[in-house]
Design a protein around this motif. Structure first.
Motif, short mmCIF file in Angstrom:
data_model
loop_
_atom_site.label_atom_id
_atom_site.label_comp_id
_atom_site.label_asym_id
_atom_site.label_seq_id
_atom_site.Cartn_x
_atom_site.Cartn_y
_atom_site.Cartn_z
N PRO A 294 0.81 -1.23 0.00
CA PRO A 294 0.00 0.00 0.00
C PRO A 294 0.84 1.27 0.00
N TYR A 295 1.97 1.26 0.71
CA TYR A 295 2.87 2.42 0.69
C TYR A 295 3.41 2.63 -0.73
N GLN A 296 3.88 1.54 -1.34
CA GLN A 296 4.48 1.65 -2.67
C GLN A 296 3.45 2.12 -3.70
N ASP A 297 2.23 1.61 -3.59
CA ASP A 297 1.16 1.98 -4.52
C ASP A 297 0.89 3.48 -4.45
N LEU A 298 0.72 4.00 -3.25
CA LEU A 298 0.41 5.42 -3.10
C LEU A 298 1.57 6.31 -3.53
N GLU A 299 2.78 5.97 -3.10
CA GLU A 299 3.93 6.81 -3.45
C GLU A 299 4.17 6.81 -4.94
N ASN A 300 3.90 5.68 -5.58
CA ASN A 300 4.09 5.62 -7.02
C ASN A 300 3.10 6.52 -7.75
N LYS A 301 1.85 6.53 -7.30
CA LYS A 301 0.85 7.40 -7.93
C LYS A 301 1.22 8.87 -7.74
N HIS A 302 1.79 9.20 -6.59
CA HIS A 302 2.26 10.56 -6.36
C HIS A 302 3.39 10.89 -7.35
N MET A 303 4.29 9.95 -7.57
CA MET A 303 5.40 10.17 -8.50
C MET A 303 4.88 10.38 -9.92
N LEU A 304 3.94 9.56 -10.35
CA LEU A 304 3.39 9.71 -11.71
C LEU A 304 2.75 11.08 -11.89
N SER A 305 2.04 11.56 -10.86
CA SER A 305 1.45 12.89 -10.92
C SER A 305 2.53 13.96 -11.09
N GLY A 306 3.66 13.77 -10.41
CA GLY A 306 4.77 14.70 -10.56
C GLY A 306 5.33 14.70 -11.97
N PHE A 307 5.37 13.52 -12.61
CA PHE A 307 5.85 13.44 -13.99
C PHE A 307 4.95 14.25 -14.92
N LEU A 308 3.65 14.27 -14.63
CA LEU A 308 2.72 15.05 -15.45
C LEU A 308 2.99 16.55 -15.33
N ASP A 309 3.20 17.00 -14.11
CA ASP A 309 3.29 18.44 -13.84
C ASP A 309 4.68 19.02 -14.08
N GLN A 310 5.71 18.26 -13.73
CA GLN A 310 7.09 18.75 -13.88
C GLN A 310 7.99 17.63 -14.42
N PRO A 311 7.78 17.24 -15.66
CA PRO A 311 8.53 16.10 -16.20
C PRO A 311 10.04 16.32 -16.25
#
Length: 540
Positions: free
Chosen positions: A143-160
């Motif tokens: 569950p930690y890895q799942d959430l942190e990964n989704k946060h990372m993907l969102s960051g790739f969208l905003d500041q690739p």
């Protein structure tokens, strides 16, 4: 001067010269190696940069095992999977210590688990870490890895363009939750930056020629600081590092005692401290060692993977075809792992193609030994030549080509591969060997799977262009220097594969934030986390 004193002086002089006559020579029976010079041995041949390339050349010339005579010290280099299996694995009872690393120990204050010599303290720490890093525990952190990964993907969208920082926040936040019970929520978090910058400086210091010289000629350590500026710098680094690591620990210790801390490894660590009485400095470095191990090497592997996707677009396309066939319009999950063999191959190939520890972390043998008819003397340093093994064309044809299909028939986890009695079946050597093998490999594999599979599902990775519109091809041979490495900074063009992919990433992260409070911390810790498992017992 009386005749007797003259005679004594002459005798002492001849005795000294007699002892020095063999310094720098390779004794008979030692593993072969490059020719030596009196007193210095092979010191003059040791490269200041890109040491892994020279070590690889010597491996090609001298075979599975060779030796380097460095003044009064001996360094034995293992260059094949079988040599690593035979010595570091099968004879781990005598090959699990560390050579003295003078400046490294100054930076660490003598507390860093990575450099700790084999003994009761190290075994106590190893047993404690096993409780939260074993394969059963690793499954509970999904569950930690799942959430942190989704946060990372969102960051790739905003500041690739800040993809390296997003990757580092991902690996760091997972680790701060496991170790201290809190999330790292921003790529601009000052403690996040201090961790990565501090560890980079530690790696740089331990990789300098000055550090090697002080290890080989201890008498030079008596020089004052103005003649050894790197020692003064190392002392400064220690103060900064201790402030970060021990500060994290003391904050969490206080929260545990106040009843405000979330479940984490430090709960076990405090119980162990109460039972065994070790210092806050050691406790800080135990937790800090976990933090740097869980943050840095996984992040470096992922940066290497991004570079590989940019340089080898055909691999990216094949991986995305597999993702689309299995996952369609949803993010991959751990349940998809068995059905994504090419993605699993990407994980293995990333660690082989861009190993974060090119020459491993040196071991030390604690008593005389013999291998392949060669003598390996007590206290010799022992290096496992990760780069030479990974780049052996007989083991991996066209080794500088990123080719996940090498592992089409390899269904082993990293732990299973390392334990395989057939040394040729081990996929890669990034996680170390013997009793020093990385206990967090099960967690790292899952973090890599989440990151690589979802990055490929959501994004395209292409070459960036310069001001004139010319494509910039990253130079895959350019790596940072030091004990642990990653590719030198390179640009990449990262874009969503489609508008729908981008929208799905945003929605997944928005849904995940419902689990977090106003400070972006978990409202409730997910069920099933493996913590509070410490039990005093016999140190094995």
């Amino acid at each position: 001067m009386p005749t007797e004193l003259i005679a004594i002086a002459v005798v002492l002089l001849f005795c000294g010269l007699y002892k020095l006559r063999n310094v720098g020579r390779r004794p008979a029976g030692y593993p072969p190696g490059p020719p030596t010079l009196p007193l210095i041995g092979n010191l003059h041949q040791m490269p200041g940069k890109e040491a892994h390339l020279q070590m690889q050349k010597w491996a090609q010339e001298y075979g599975p095992v060779y030796s380097l005579i460095l003044g009064t010290k001996v360094l034995v280099v293992l260059n094949t999977d079988q040599a690593v299996k035979d010595l570091l694995d099968k004879r781990s009872s005598i090959y699990s210590s560390r050579p003295e690393m003078y400046l490294g120990q100054i930076v660490s204050g003598g507390y860093r688990v990575l450099l700790m010599q084999y003994g009761d303290t190290w075994r106590m720490i190893r047993k404690m870490l096993h409780n939260i890093l074993n394969i059963k525990a690793a499954r509970s952190y999904v569950p930690y890895q799942d959430l942190e990964n989704k946060h990372m993907l969102s960051g790739f969208l905003d500041q690739p363009e800040r993809f390296v920082e997003h990757i580092r926040r991902y690996t760091n936040s997972l680790t701060t939750q496991m170790v201290f019970g809190f999330r790292t929520t921003s790529i601009d978090d000052p403690k996040l930056k201090r961790l990565f910058e501090g560890f980079e400086k530690f790696c740089e210091v331990t990789g300098t020629s000055t550090a090697a010289t002080l290890d080989l000629f201890p008498i030079l350590r008596s020089l004052p600081n103005f003649l050894l500026p790197l020692r003064k710098y190392s002392q400064k680094l220690h103060e900064e590092e201790k402030d970060l690591y021990v500060g994290h620990w003391l904050d969490t210790k206080k929260a545990i005692k106040n009843g405000t801390a979330k479940p984490c490894f430090c709960v076990d660590l405090l119980q162990a401290q109460d039972a065994q009485g070790f210092s806050d400095n050691l406790a800080g470095y135990i937790s800090g060692s976990l933090l740097e191990a869980g943050s840095d090497t996984t992040a470096a592997t992922l940066v290497g993977f991004v570079q590989a996707m940019v340089v080898f677009p055909e691999v990216q396309k094949r991986a995305q075809m597999e993702m689309d066939r299995v996952c369609g319009n949803r993010l991959p999950t751990m349940e998809d792992y068995p059905n994504l063999p090419y993605i699993r191959g990407c994980i293995k190939e990333s660690m082989r193609w861009m190993p974060t520890d090119l020459l491993g972390v040196p071991h030390a043998v604690i008593k005389d030994d013999e291998y392949m008819g060669y003598k390996i003397p007590k206290n010799a340093g022992v290096i496992y030549n990760v780069w030479a093994i990974h780049m052996d064309p007989e083991r991996h044809p066209n080794p500088r080509v990123f080719d996940p299909s090498r592992y089409a028939d390899d269904h082993q986890t990293a732990g299973e591969a390392a334990a395989n009695p057939d040394a040729s079946k081990r996929d890669q050597f990034v996680f170390g060997a013997g009793r020093r093998i990385c206990q967090g490999m099960h967690i790292a594999e899952r973090s890599l799977f989440f990151a690589m599979s979802r990055m490929l599902w959501a994004f395209n990775f292409e070459k960036a262009r310069d001001a004139n519109g010319v494509e910039i091809t990253p130079d895959i041979s350019k790596l940072t220097e030091g004990l642990f490495v990653l590719p030198r900074a390179f640009p990449a063009k990262i874009t969503p594969r489609s508008e729908q992919h981008g929208q799905r990433v945003r929605q997944e992260w928005a849904d995940s934030q419902k689990l977090l409070d106003s400070k972006m911390q978990w409202k409730e810790i997910p069920e099933g986390m493996v913590f509070s498992t410490y039990a005093p017992g016999k140190i094995e």
